[in-house]
Design a protein around this motif. Structure first.
Motif, PDB file in Angstrom:
ATOM      1  N   CYS A 147      38.063  53.014  37.715  1.00 16.71           N
ATOM      2  CA  CYS A 147      39.041  53.745  38.520  1.00 16.71           C
ATOM      3  C   CYS A 147      39.844  54.665  37.611  1.00 16.71           C
ATOM      4  N   PRO A 148      39.428  55.954  37.560  1.00 18.37           N
ATOM      5  CA  PRO A 148      40.176  56.917  36.752  1.00 18.37           C
ATOM      6  C   PRO A 148      41.607  57.049  37.274  1.00 18.37           C
ATOM      7  N   PRO A 149      42.527  57.542  36.429  1.00 19.25           N
ATOM      8  CA  PRO A 149      43.915  57.699  36.851  1.00 19.25           C
ATOM      9  C   PRO A 149      43.999  58.533  38.133  1.00 19.25           C
ATOM     10  N   ASP A 150      44.873  58.110  39.021  1.00 22.32           N
ATOM     11  CA  ASP A 150      45.139  58.798  40.288  1.00 22.32           C
ATOM     12  C   ASP A 150      43.946  58.837  41.250  1.00 22.32           C
ATOM     13  N   GLU A 151      42.965  57.978  41.048  1.00 21.13           N
ATOM     14  CA  GLU A 151      41.848  57.940  42.002  1.00 21.13           C
ATOM     15  C   GLU A 151      41.869  56.676  42.849  1.00 21.13           C
ATOM     16  N   GLN A 152      42.955  55.903  42.749  1.00 18.25           N
ATOM     17  CA  GLN A 152      43.073  54.761  43.643  1.00 18.25           C
ATOM     18  C   GLN A 152      43.316  55.290  45.050  1.00 18.25           C
ATOM     19  N   GLU A 153      43.100  54.432  46.047  1.00 17.94           N
ATOM     20  CA  GLU A 153      43.247  54.865  47.432  1.00 17.94           C
ATOM     21  C   GLU A 153      44.561  54.357  48.006  1.00 17.94           C
ATOM     22  N   ASP A 154      45.004  54.997  49.080  1.00 20.14           N
ATOM     23  CA  ASP A 154      46.229  54.546  49.757  1.00 20.14           C
ATOM     24  C   ASP A 154      46.076  53.085  50.136  1.00 20.14           C
ATOM     25  N   ILE A 180      43.484  46.715  43.422  1.00 19.44           N
ATOM     26  CA  ILE A 180      42.806  45.907  44.434  1.00 19.44           C
ATOM     27  C   ILE A 180      42.889  46.659  45.755  1.00 19.44           C
ATOM     28  N   GLU A 181      41.754  46.883  46.383  1.00 23.17           N
ATOM     29  CA  GLU A 181      41.751  47.568  47.678  1.00 23.17           C
ATOM     30  C   GLU A 181      42.642  46.800  48.651  1.00 23.17           C
ATOM     31  N   GLY A 182      43.531  47.527  49.305  1.00 25.21           N
ATOM     32  CA  GLY A 182      44.500  46.905  50.208  1.00 25.21           C
ATOM     33  C   GLY A 182      43.884  45.983  51.235  1.00 25.21           C
TER      34      GLY A 182
END
Length: 197
Positions: free
Chosen positions: A49-56, A70-72
């Motif tokens: 997971c590169p910086p700022d590529e996590q999801e809402d 961790i995916e919500g």
């Protein structure tokens, strides 16, 4: 977040730290999620997971020298999960045990997808199993149509339309009134194991 959701053993943390240190991007982490959660086919996954590529909705956990997103929607399926690393003659293997990943979520705030899976695996599949068949949810469309795939004795069965309409669709719509329809995406030209040819 300070409290650990997933226990990553010391050997696994060493392995992940080493792996992440070899990436040429500063601040690289890992993202952990469950594919097909709450079903017998659930699979625990981990990706860079590169910086700022996590999801809402993703939740960040910090470990020594790296972080994990961790995916919500996977969080409650990953409670009590353990990631371990064991060296062996081939180098080593990362293992992922998540005992709750295959348990359907039927809490009041469970998503429609989770509730469809619960009805499929708790009510419908036990009945289809008598004919050696099964059905699984492939996707839920934006307009709440459940796209299903039959397997085993139901694939290629000559009465699958009746099973779909009078059994599966009726049961799903009774239990989940917000469902607008059910579509079969099975390749029924394969009739090797069909219950009725």
């Amino acid at each position: 977040m300070s409290e650990e959701l997933i226990r990553i053993t010391d050997s696994a943390q060493d392995y992940l730290r080493d792996l992440l240190s070899k990436q040429d991007q500063e601040g690289m982490g890992v993202r952990i999620f469950v594919e097909r959660p709450g079903t017998p086919h659930a699979e625990c996954c981990m990706a860079y997971c590169p910086p700022d590529e996590q999801e809402d909705g993703d939740v960040r956990y910090d470990y020594e020298g790296f972080h994990a997103w961790i995916e919500g929607k996977s969080v409650h399926y990953l409670e009590d999960a353990v990631i371990d690393y064991k060296k062996d003659s081939m180098g080593g293997q990362l293992t992922f045990r998540a005992p709750k990943s295959r348990v359907p979520d039927i809490s009041p705030d469970a998503s429609l997808e989770e509730r469809i899976n619960y009805v499929l695996y708790a009510e419908i599949n036990p009945n289809l199993a008598a004919h050696g068949g099964s059905v699984q949810l492939l996707e839920l469309t934006e307009d709440n149509v459940a796209v299903l795939e039959f397997g085993g004795g139901c694939q290629g069965c000559s009465v699958v339309d009746v099973t779909l309409r009078d059994g599966v669709e009726r049961t799903l719509k009774e239990r989940l009134p917000e469902l607008t329809g059910v579509r079969d995406k099975t390749d029924h030209s394969v009739t090797d194991n069909a219950y009725y040819s």
